[in-house]
Design an enzyme around this catalytic site. Sequence first.
Site, PDB file in Angstrom:
ATOM      1  CB  CYS A  18      -0.314   0.789   4.938  1.00  0.00           C
ATOM      2  SG  CYS A  18       1.166  -0.041   4.341  1.00  0.00           S
ATOM      3  CD  GLU A  64      -1.404  -2.400   1.939  1.00  0.00           C
ATOM      4  OE1 GLU A  64      -0.175  -2.648   1.942  1.00  0.00           O
ATOM      5  OE2 GLU A  64      -2.236  -3.156   2.459  1.00  0.00           O
TER       6      GLU A  64
HETATM    7  N1  THU Z   1       2.311  -6.362   4.059  1.00  0.00           N
HETATM    8  C1  THU Z   1       1.787  -5.500   3.139  1.00  0.00           C
HETATM    9  O1  THU Z   1       2.283  -5.392   2.007  1.00  0.00           O
HETATM   10  N2  THU Z   1       0.707  -4.755   3.503  1.00  0.00           N
HETATM   11  C2  THU Z   1       0.117  -4.794   4.723  1.00  0.00           C
HETATM   12  O2  THU Z   1      -0.755  -3.992   5.011  1.00  0.00           O
HETATM   13  C3  THU Z   1       0.523  -5.815   5.693  1.00  0.00           C
HETATM   14  C4  THU Z   1       1.785  -6.546   5.384  1.00  0.00           C
HETATM   15  C5  THU Z   1       3.488  -7.131   3.688  1.00  0.00           C
HETATM   16  C6  THU Z   1       4.736  -6.765   4.452  1.00  0.00           C
HETATM   17  C7  THU Z   1       5.529  -8.049   4.353  1.00  0.00           C
HETATM   18  O3  THU Z   1       6.247  -8.029   3.128  1.00  0.00           O
HETATM   19  C8  THU Z   1       4.484  -9.139   4.296  1.00  0.00           C
HETATM   20  O4  THU Z   1       3.268  -8.495   3.926  1.00  0.00           O
HETATM   21  C9  THU Z   1       4.270  -9.867   5.622  1.00  0.00           C
HETATM   22  O5  THU Z   1       4.039  -8.978   6.663  1.00  0.00           O
END
Ligand code: THU
Length: 149
Positions: free
Chosen positions: A104, A64
């Site tokens: 985010c 995000e």
């Molecule tokens: N992650 C996201 O891309 N967005 C979120 O809102 C939560 C977590 C990603 C971060 C990491 O690369 C993986 O998901 C596990 O936490």
Amino acid sequence: MYDSVSELPKDIQKLMNKAQQAREDAYAPYSRFRVGAALLLDSGETVIGNNQENAAFPSGLCAERVAVFHAGATKPNATIKTMAITARSLQRELTNPIPPCGACRQAIAEYEIKQESPIAIYFMGETGKVAKAFSISDLLPLLFDKSYL
Ligand code: THU
């Protein structure tokens, strides 16, 4: 809440498809948890993001924030109308909506304030229900903003 992607308005389905494509391009070798985000701009253009991990774990970034920073960098005067988010784990099927993390939410809030209009957010796992927030304020009450500086 929508029962599935097929219940979404057509333009949002298309946006969610872009988020799904972006999700598959995520660089997530450590968590094996791929997240994709797609933004619909007022111009009709879309901007995508996906999670980018790092061997030094905190140096990575969520999908995000990659998406909103990508938009901020390449379309600084655009208004973001809608954000679609989807996550897929290589470990297990994600059948519930996956909400954006707190950091985010804070980043998305900054762009709502900058553009002075709400960003609708649709989020899902790999399959199943799609949740909708009309604005980041639905997901982040009492945010920290520039008025406190
Ligand atoms: N992650 C996201 O891309 N967005 C979120 O809102 C939560 C977590 C990603 C971060 C990491 O690369 C993986 O998901 C596990 O936490």
